[in-house]
Design a protein around this motif. Structure first.
Motif, PDB file in Angstrom:
ATOM      1  N   UNK A  68       0.874  -1.180   0.000  1.00  0.00           N
ATOM      2  CA  UNK A  68       0.000   0.000   0.000  1.00  0.00           C
ATOM      3  C   UNK A  68       0.906   1.224   0.000  1.00  0.00           C
ATOM      4  N   UNK A  69       0.985   1.892  -1.152  1.00  0.00           N
ATOM      5  CA  UNK A  69       1.994   2.944  -1.343  1.00  0.00           C
ATOM      6  C   UNK A  69       1.904   4.059  -0.313  1.00  0.00           C
ATOM      7  N   UNK A  70       0.685   4.596  -0.087  1.00  0.00           N
ATOM      8  CA  UNK A  70       0.608   5.788   0.770  1.00  0.00           C
ATOM      9  C   UNK A  70       0.828   5.465   2.241  1.00  0.00           C
ATOM     10  N   UNK A  71       0.881   4.178   2.559  1.00  0.00           N
ATOM     11  CA  UNK A  71       1.189   3.772   3.928  1.00  0.00           C
ATOM     12  C   UNK A  71       2.696   3.826   4.175  1.00  0.00           C
ATOM     13  N   UNK A  72       3.453   3.737   3.086  1.00  0.00           N
ATOM     14  CA  UNK A  72       4.913   3.726   3.189  1.00  0.00           C
ATOM     15  C   UNK A  72       5.456   5.131   2.992  1.00  0.00           C
ATOM     16  N   UNK A  73       4.973   5.824   1.952  1.00  0.00           N
ATOM     17  CA  UNK A  73       5.416   7.202   1.693  1.00  0.00           C
ATOM     18  C   UNK A  73       4.389   7.865   0.795  1.00  0.00           C
ATOM     19  N   UNK A  74       3.628   8.802   1.360  1.00  0.00           N
ATOM     20  CA  UNK A  74       2.563   9.436   0.571  1.00  0.00           C
ATOM     21  C   UNK A  74       3.075  10.650  -0.200  1.00  0.00           C
ATOM     22  N   UNK A  75       4.384  10.937  -0.100  1.00  0.00           N
ATOM     23  CA  UNK A  75       4.918  12.159  -0.735  1.00  0.00           C
ATOM     24  C   UNK A  75       5.472  11.900  -2.130  1.00  0.00           C
ATOM     25  N   UNK A  76       5.576  10.634  -2.535  1.00  0.00           N
ATOM     26  CA  UNK A  76       6.104  10.334  -3.868  1.00  0.00           C
ATOM     27  C   UNK A  76       5.101   9.473  -4.631  1.00  0.00           C
ATOM     28  N   UNK A  77       5.210   9.424  -5.968  1.00  0.00           N
ATOM     29  CA  UNK A  77       4.254   8.604  -6.735  1.00  0.00           C
ATOM     30  C   UNK A  77       4.296   7.134  -6.315  1.00  0.00           C
ATOM     31  N   UNK A  78       3.145   6.483  -6.424  1.00  0.00           N
ATOM     32  CA  UNK A  78       3.025   5.084  -6.004  1.00  0.00           C
ATOM     33  C   UNK A  78       4.064   4.194  -6.693  1.00  0.00           C
ATOM     34  N   UNK A  79       4.297   4.444  -8.006  1.00  0.00           N
ATOM     35  CA  UNK A  79       5.242   3.595  -8.754  1.00  0.00           C
ATOM     36  C   UNK A  79       6.638   3.644  -8.132  1.00  0.00           C
ATOM     37  N   UNK A  80       7.022   4.829  -7.640  1.00  0.00           N
ATOM     38  CA  UNK A  80       8.355   4.980  -7.025  1.00  0.00           C
ATOM     39  C   UNK A  80       8.435   4.176  -5.721  1.00  0.00           C
ATOM     40  N   UNK A  81       7.333   4.178  -4.960  1.00  0.00           N
ATOM     41  CA  UNK A  81       7.298   3.402  -3.713  1.00  0.00           C
ATOM     42  C   UNK A  81       7.414   1.909  -4.026  1.00  0.00           C
TER      43      UNK A  81
END
Length: 240
Positions: free
Chosen positions: A186-199
């Protein structure tokens, strides 16, 4: 979806998973506890050579694994007889379908930290002897190492910033060499400041550093936003 002549159930390409074909097709698993729903899901009964077989409809909007299967995952690395360590079991919606897939010969070790969700999980497991509920923090696998045996597959849906590390430490304890992992990120759980693909790319890199070899990745649209599911092998043999 109601059973009877109007619905035909066919085997999906993943062993232990089925498609109920009616007015609308639906993913389903063979109910290990006929007559019981787990989360209010519909059930479909089909006559099979005089016997009634009951299937449970699998809602992909409530299950990352269900969404991944419908999204076209090549492999889920769970089948009848598999031993699975499930991290982030919650109240057991997806765990119940994994329990159906692995069947009476398999086992699902279901780890959940929240006591509230854990209560539902424990109650569900009372009727499903192949589920071992473990109410512990997945960050500390040493606490449950006396309960869990070696497994064929680790599934993780923990929605924590350090989830790659959580999967790694559990796999180092319990996942057999050349076993497999399925992880929902879940991308925004890890880092919501960068695009999901980067996470997703960063998490895959972390997994690679821990002896995992990701082999496929897909996003869970339209069922979940900013989620990806990554599947691969663990301590795979070096190619000569």
């Amino acid at each position: 979806m109601r059973g009877g002549a109007k619905v035909a159930v066919t085997q999906h390409r993943h062993e232990g998973v089925y498609i109920a074909r009616g007015k609308e097709d639906a993913l389903c698993t063979k109910n290990m506890v006929p007559g019981e729903s787990v989360y209010g899901e519909k059930r479909v009964s089909v006559e099979n050579e005089g016997d009634k077989v009951e299937y449970r409809v699998w809602n992909p909007f409530r299950s990352k694994l269900g969404a991944g299967i419908l999204g076209g995952l090549d492999s889920i690395w769970m089948k009848p007889g598999s031993k699975v360590l499930y991290l982030g079991a919650a109240s057991g919606t997806t765990v119940s379908h994994v329990s159906d897939i692995v069947g009476p010969e398999g086992v699902v070790y279901a780890v959940e930290f929240s006591h509230r969700s854990g209560r539902d999980l424990v109650n569900m497991a009372k009727k499903r002897p192949n589920i071992v509920p473990i109410i512990e923090d997945a960050r500390h696998p040493a606490k449950y190492r006396m309960i869990v045996g070696m497994v064929d597959c680790v599934f993780a849906d923990v929605a924590q910033p350090d989830q790659a590390r959580i999967v790694a430490i559990n796999s180092h304890y319990f996942l057999k060499n050349e076993g497999h992992f399925v992880i929902s990120i879940k991308a925004n759980c890890i880092d919501s400041t960068v695009p999901a693909e980067a996470v997703f790319a960063r998490e895959v890199k972390k997994l690679q550093e821990e002896n995992f070899k990701p082999s496929e990745q897909l996003t869970l649209e339209p069922y979940e936003r900013d989620h990806a599911i990554v599947v691969g092998g663990y301590r795979m043999p070096k190619k000569k």
